[in-house]
Design a protein around this motif. Structure first.
Motif, PDB file in Angstrom:
ATOM      1  N   PRO A  63       0.729  -1.163  -0.182  1.00 56.30           N
ATOM      2  CA  PRO A  63       0.241  -0.055   0.051  1.00 56.30           C
ATOM      3  C   PRO A  63       0.785   1.266   0.160  1.00 56.30           C
ATOM      4  O   PRO A  63       1.919   1.212   0.686  1.00 56.30           O
ATOM      5  CB  PRO A  63      -0.875  -0.013   1.223  1.00 56.30           C
ATOM      6  CG  PRO A  63      -0.978  -1.645   1.430  1.00 56.30           C
ATOM      7  CD  PRO A  63       0.456  -2.199   0.877  1.00 56.30           C
ATOM      8  N   ALA A  64       0.474   2.377  -0.768  1.00 55.49           N
ATOM      9  CA  ALA A  64       1.124   3.248  -0.935  1.00 55.49           C
ATOM     10  C   ALA A  64       1.011   4.292   0.471  1.00 55.49           C
ATOM     11  O   ALA A  64       1.892   5.105   0.790  1.00 55.49           O
ATOM     12  CB  ALA A  64       0.529   4.207  -1.939  1.00 55.49           C
ATOM     13  N   GLU A  65      -0.201   4.437   0.765  1.00 52.15           N
ATOM     14  CA  GLU A  65      -0.601   5.148   2.180  1.00 52.15           C
ATOM     15  C   GLU A  65      -1.889   4.807   2.814  1.00 52.15           C
ATOM     16  O   GLU A  65      -2.858   4.227   2.242  1.00 52.15           O
ATOM     17  CB  GLU A  65      -0.623   6.750   1.677  1.00 52.15           C
ATOM     18  CG  GLU A  65      -1.419   7.159   0.732  1.00 52.15           C
ATOM     19  CD  GLU A  65      -1.311   8.523  -0.029  1.00 52.15           C
ATOM     20  OE1 GLU A  65      -1.026   9.262   0.774  1.00 52.15           O
ATOM     21  OE2 GLU A  65      -1.948   8.799  -0.837  1.00 52.15           O
ATOM     22  N   VAL A  66      -1.980   5.543   3.805  1.00 55.75           N
ATOM     23  CA  VAL A  66      -3.250   5.253   4.877  1.00 55.75           C
ATOM     24  C   VAL A  66      -3.534   6.670   5.213  1.00 55.75           C
ATOM     25  O   VAL A  66      -2.728   7.210   5.830  1.00 55.75           O
ATOM     26  CB  VAL A  66      -2.828   4.167   6.044  1.00 55.75           C
ATOM     27  CG1 VAL A  66      -4.174   4.006   6.663  1.00 55.75           C
ATOM     28  CG2 VAL A  66      -2.196   3.083   5.691  1.00 55.75           C
ATOM     29  N   LEU A  67      -4.885   6.924   4.852  1.00 58.87           N
ATOM     30  CA  LEU A  67      -5.418   8.192   5.111  1.00 58.87           C
ATOM     31  C   LEU A  67      -6.640   8.147   5.877  1.00 58.87           C
ATOM     32  O   LEU A  67      -7.377   7.087   5.980  1.00 58.87           O
ATOM     33  CB  LEU A  67      -5.724   8.917   3.927  1.00 58.87           C
ATOM     34  CG  LEU A  67      -4.367   9.144   2.756  1.00 58.87           C
ATOM     35  CD1 LEU A  67      -5.000   9.646   1.706  1.00 58.87           C
ATOM     36  CD2 LEU A  67      -3.530  10.085   3.588  1.00 58.87           C
ATOM     37  N   LEU A  68      -7.110   9.322   6.568  1.00 57.67           N
ATOM     38  CA  LEU A  68      -8.485   9.348   7.125  1.00 57.67           C
ATOM     39  C   LEU A  68      -9.602   9.406   6.293  1.00 57.67           C
ATOM     40  O   LEU A  68      -9.633  10.067   5.485  1.00 57.67           O
ATOM     41  CB  LEU A  68      -8.365  10.427   8.109  1.00 57.67           C
ATOM     42  CG  LEU A  68      -9.629  10.485   9.269  1.00 57.67           C
ATOM     43  CD1 LEU A  68      -9.684   9.287  10.031  1.00 57.67           C
ATOM     44  CD2 LEU A  68      -9.463  11.899   9.871  1.00 57.67           C
ATOM     45  N   GLY A  69     -10.341   8.614   6.183  1.00 57.63           N
ATOM     46  CA  GLY A  69     -11.550   8.369   5.193  1.00 57.63           C
ATOM     47  C   GLY A  69     -12.964   9.210   5.873  1.00 57.63           C
ATOM     48  O   GLY A  69     -12.574   9.799   6.876  1.00 57.63           O
ATOM     49  N   GLU A  70     -13.775   9.434   4.876  1.00 58.14           N
ATOM     50  CA  GLU A  70     -14.726  10.274   5.487  1.00 58.14           C
ATOM     51  C   GLU A  70     -15.506   9.980   6.525  1.00 58.14           C
ATOM     52  O   GLU A  70     -16.050  10.689   7.427  1.00 58.14           O
ATOM     53  CB  GLU A  70     -15.571  10.589   4.108  1.00 58.14           C
ATOM     54  CG  GLU A  70     -15.235  11.324   3.071  1.00 58.14           C
ATOM     55  CD  GLU A  70     -16.365  11.309   1.939  1.00 58.14           C
ATOM     56  OE1 GLU A  70     -17.076  10.828   1.777  1.00 58.14           O
ATOM     57  OE2 GLU A  70     -15.617  11.920   0.786  1.00 58.14           O
ATOM     58  N   ASP A  71     -15.511   8.534   6.698  1.00 55.05           N
ATOM     59  CA  ASP A  71     -16.271   8.051   7.809  1.00 55.05           C
ATOM     60  C   ASP A  71     -15.316   8.127   9.114  1.00 55.05           C
ATOM     61  O   ASP A  71     -15.686   7.181  10.115  1.00 55.05           O
ATOM     62  CB  ASP A  71     -17.076   6.806   7.492  1.00 55.05           C
ATOM     63  CG  ASP A  71     -16.016   5.559   7.174  1.00 55.05           C
ATOM     64  OD1 ASP A  71     -15.014   5.864   7.038  1.00 55.05           O
ATOM     65  OD2 ASP A  71     -16.626   4.676   6.949  1.00 55.05           O
ATOM     66  N   SER A  72     -14.357   8.690   9.138  1.00 58.63           N
ATOM     67  CA  SER A  72     -13.268   8.445  10.275  1.00 58.63           C
ATOM     68  C   SER A  72     -12.716   7.258  10.324  1.00 58.63           C
ATOM     69  O   SER A  72     -11.864   7.249  11.270  1.00 58.63           O
ATOM     70  CB  SER A  72     -13.917   8.871  11.530  1.00 58.63           C
ATOM     71  OG  SER A  72     -14.475  10.316  11.445  1.00 58.63           O
ATOM     72  N   ARG A  73     -12.821   6.480   9.324  1.00 58.14           N
ATOM     73  CA  ARG A  73     -12.079   5.101   9.513  1.00 58.14           C
ATOM     74  C   ARG A  73     -10.624   5.235   8.548  1.00 58.14           C
ATOM     75  O   ARG A  73     -10.838   6.021   7.578  1.00 58.14           O
ATOM     76  CB  ARG A  73     -12.849   3.841   8.881  1.00 58.14           C
ATOM     77  CG  ARG A  73     -14.007   3.589   9.966  1.00 58.14           C
ATOM     78  CD  ARG A  73     -14.525   2.249   9.316  1.00 58.14           C
ATOM     79  NE  ARG A  73     -15.088   2.191   8.075  1.00 58.14           N
ATOM     80  CZ  ARG A  73     -15.474   1.000   7.406  1.00 58.14           C
ATOM     81  NH1 ARG A  73     -15.271  -0.125   8.243  1.00 58.14           N
ATOM     82  NH2 ARG A  73     -15.475   0.886   6.329  1.00 58.14           N
ATOM     83  N   PRO A  74      -9.773   4.621   9.022  1.00 58.81           N
ATOM     84  CA  PRO A  74      -8.453   4.674   8.094  1.00 58.81           C
ATOM     85  C   PRO A  74      -8.824   3.857   6.769  1.00 58.81           C
ATOM     86  O   PRO A  74      -9.313   2.824   6.741  1.00 58.81           O
ATOM     87  CB  PRO A  74      -7.445   3.882   8.764  1.00 58.81           C
ATOM     88  CG  PRO A  74      -8.027   2.919   9.802  1.00 58.81           C
ATOM     89  CD  PRO A  74      -9.580   3.495  10.230  1.00 58.81           C
ATOM     90  N   GLU A  75      -8.407   4.726   5.688  1.00 59.62           N
ATOM     91  CA  GLU A  75      -8.488   4.084   4.270  1.00 59.62           C
ATOM     92  C   GLU A  75      -7.293   3.728   3.767  1.00 59.62           C
ATOM     93  O   GLU A  75      -5.940   4.520   3.810  1.00 59.62           O
ATOM     94  CB  GLU A  75      -8.987   5.065   3.403  1.00 59.62           C
ATOM     95  CG  GLU A  75     -10.361   5.405   3.254  1.00 59.62           C
ATOM     96  CD  GLU A  75     -10.960   6.229   2.439  1.00 59.62           C
ATOM     97  OE1 GLU A  75     -12.276   6.581   2.476  1.00 59.62           O
ATOM     98  OE2 GLU A  75     -10.334   7.070   1.800  1.00 59.62           O
ATOM     99  N   VAL A  76      -7.164   2.576   3.113  1.00 62.39           N
ATOM    100  CA  VAL A  76      -5.734   2.073   2.587  1.00 62.39           C
ATOM    101  C   VAL A  76      -5.887   2.246   0.988  1.00 62.39           C
ATOM    102  O   VAL A  76      -6.666   1.819   0.251  1.00 62.39           O
ATOM    103  CB  VAL A  76      -5.579   0.552   2.924  1.00 62.39           C
ATOM    104  CG1 VAL A  76      -4.201   0.071   2.128  1.00 62.39           C
ATOM    105  CG2 VAL A  76      -5.408   0.332   4.368  1.00 62.39           C
ATOM    106  N   ARG A  77      -4.682   2.934   0.633  1.00 63.75           N
ATOM    107  CA  ARG A  77      -4.611   3.082  -0.758  1.00 63.75           C
ATOM    108  C   ARG A  77      -3.662   2.159  -1.217  1.00 63.75           C
ATOM    109  O   ARG A  77      -2.632   2.168  -0.890  1.00 63.75           O
ATOM    110  CB  ARG A  77      -4.204   4.743  -1.047  1.00 63.75           C
ATOM    111  CG  ARG A  77      -5.282   5.624  -1.105  1.00 63.75           C
ATOM    112  CD  ARG A  77      -4.937   7.037  -1.400  1.00 63.75           C
ATOM    113  NE  ARG A  77      -5.928   7.627  -0.633  1.00 63.75           N
ATOM    114  CZ  ARG A  77      -6.621   8.378  -1.233  1.00 63.75           C
ATOM    115  NH1 ARG A  77      -6.846   8.743  -2.575  1.00 63.75           N
ATOM    116  NH2 ARG A  77      -7.941   9.262  -0.729  1.00 63.75           N
ATOM    117  N   PHE A  78      -4.143   1.165  -2.566  1.00 59.55           N
ATOM    118  CA  PHE A  78      -3.128   0.206  -2.973  1.00 59.55           C
ATOM    119  C   PHE A  78      -3.473  -0.014  -4.290  1.00 59.55           C
ATOM    120  O   PHE A  78      -4.385   0.289  -4.746  1.00 59.55           O
ATOM    121  CB  PHE A  78      -3.111  -0.946  -1.964  1.00 59.55           C
ATOM    122  CG  PHE A  78      -4.449  -1.633  -2.330  1.00 59.55           C
ATOM    123  CD1 PHE A  78      -5.701  -1.057  -1.339  1.00 59.55           C
ATOM    124  CD2 PHE A  78      -4.860  -2.636  -3.089  1.00 59.55           C
ATOM    125  CE1 PHE A  78      -6.850  -1.794  -1.651  1.00 59.55           C
ATOM    126  CE2 PHE A  78      -6.029  -3.213  -3.339  1.00 59.55           C
ATOM    127  CZ  PHE A  78      -7.148  -2.679  -2.291  1.00 59.55           C
TER     128      PHE A  78
END
Ligand SMILES: Cc1cc2nc3c(=O)[nH]c(=O)nc-3n(C[C@H](O)[C@H](O)[C@H](O)COP(=O)(O)OP(=O)(O)OC[C@H]3O[C@@H](n4cnc5c(N)ncnc54)[C@H](O)[C@@H]3O)c2cc1C
Ligand code: SF4
Ligand code: SF4
Length: 346
Positions: free
Chosen positions: A237-252
């Motif tokens: 995964p390239a990064e982990v960001l804060l999603g709209e529902d406050s959960r962590p989002e993994v970009r891969f």
């Protein structure tokens, strides 16, 4: 003088001491912390329903064995300050917490000072600094061990969807850690199995690069294919960001078509690898031994457990990443080399 000084009381140092004891050779373990056991002392049993062969309890058994041996002296809260003398008759100045200094004479030194888990704060892209629900494998391990369960930090609810990201801080030129850390595929698989055993409804995704599982009984692909709640994704995964529902989002990038995907999880576990101890360079100067390109203490090619100085031997993760059983073997090998160096026992 046939005593061996062992610096570091983790599994590798304990294994060296116990192997020496079996052959009647006295040793003294110099351990910086109060308790013996090293990093294994911070890990828990990963077997929720049954033993999953993580090997952590080997360390506990070895601590008990070392404590009961009259041939193994133990110095806790003790740190090596300087070494003088020569191979066959070293003099070690040890600072012992609260009691000043002590001079220890030893024919041989076994260095078993370990490595360190990679500090996840260093990889800013994975969100450990900023996102409450991004945890390290060590955080997960500590909570499972203390409470027998894992709760999502921001909600205190049991997770329903967890991602593991493997190779964090390993196989990564950015941190001068291009090597494989060897233990993290194995321990991540076992932690993931543990989460599923606690809650069979918790979906697990494991982002991996390669599987380094050497025990044929540890077939992660069979485990994942027989279980609809487990998914293996070959991607870093390239990064982990804060999603709209406050959960962590993994970009891969998906393996099949290399399209960038974004997926939210309740919690993301960063499977950190092993890197050289911060004190390794200073220790190398004190022992007058060399380090390798990554900063681990260096064994010359084809000479496992030797160092670049006669009479000083190396065991365990101070000389490169290893699993627990490999550290135990290393300790035994360093003990054999120490005995051979002293001219055998007898
Ligand atoms: C999160 C995580 C989970 C893991 N889970 C598993 C698993 O399930 N199975 C597995 O096989 N492996 C696992 N590992 C790997 C395993 O922890 C290591 O292989 C093992 O602990 C290394 O043992 P060691 O004796 O070489 O070093 P350590 O355990 O690090 O021991 C070194 C000791 O030396 C002491 N020391 C350091 N410097 C000095 C000094 N200057 N003077 C005196 N004492 C000093 C330290 O205090 C420490 O007690 C895991 C690793 C991590 C990070
Ligand atoms: S090997 Fe690991 S899982 Fe098995 S009993 Fe020991 S600590 Fe628990
Ligand atoms: S053991 Fe597995 S997770 Fe760890 S660095 Fe090697 S390939 Fe990556």
């Amino acid at each position: 003088m046939n005593r061996v000084a062992i610096i570091g009381g983790g599994v590798a140092g304990l294994s060296a001491a116990i192997s020496l004891e079996r052959r009647g050779v006295p040793s003294i373990i110099v351990e910086r912390e109060e308790a013996l056991g090293g990093l294994c002392g911070e890990l828990g049993c990963k077997g929720v329903e049954r033993c999953v062969r993580c090997d952590v309890c080997l360390a506990r058994d070895m601590v008990a064995q070392a404590r009961s041996s009259p041939l193994i002296e133990r110095l806790g809260r003790a740190e090596l300050r300087s070494v003088s003398g020569q191979p066959g008759d070293f003099r070690l100045a040890i600072r012992v917490g609260g009691q000043g200094h002590r001079l220890v004479r030893a024919a041989v030194i076994v260095c078993a000072t370990g490595g360190e888990p990679f500090d996840a704060h260093l990889d800013k892209r994975l969100g450990y600094d900023e996102l409450a629900d991004v945890v390290t494998s060590l955080d997960l391990e500590r909570q499972l061990s203390a409470e027998g369960r894992f709760l999502v930090p921001s909600t205190s609810a049991p997770p329903k969807k967890v991602a593991f990201i493997l190779c964090v801080g390993s196989r990564d030129e950015r941190f001068n850690t291009s090597y494989c850390s060897k233990a993290c595929c194995k321990y991540s698989f076992k932690l993931a199995q543990g989460l599923r055993a606690i809650d069979p409804g918790c979906a697990i995704t494991i982002f991996f690069m390669d599987w380094r599982l050497y025990d044929p009984r540890e077939n992660v692909r069979a485990w994942a294919s027989g279980d609809s709640g487990v998914r293996l994704v070959r991607s870093r995964p390239a990064e982990v960001l804060l999603g709209e529902d406050s959960r962590p989002e993994v970009r891969f990038a998906s393996e099949k078509d290399a399209i960038v995907e974004v997926e939210a999880f309740d919690a993301v576990v960063l499977s950190v690898g092993l890197r050289p101890a911060r004190s390794a360079a200073e220790l190398a100067r004190t022992l007058q031994v060399e380090t390798d390109a990554h900063g681990f203490l260096r064994s010359p090619k084809g000479e496992p457990c030797a160092s670049t100085r006669p009479g000083v031997f190396l065991a365990g993760t101070c000389r490169g990443p290893k699993e627990i059983v490999e550290c135990v073997k290393d300790g035994a090998e360093a003990a054999s080399k120490a005995i051979a160096f002293m001219g055998g026992v007898g």
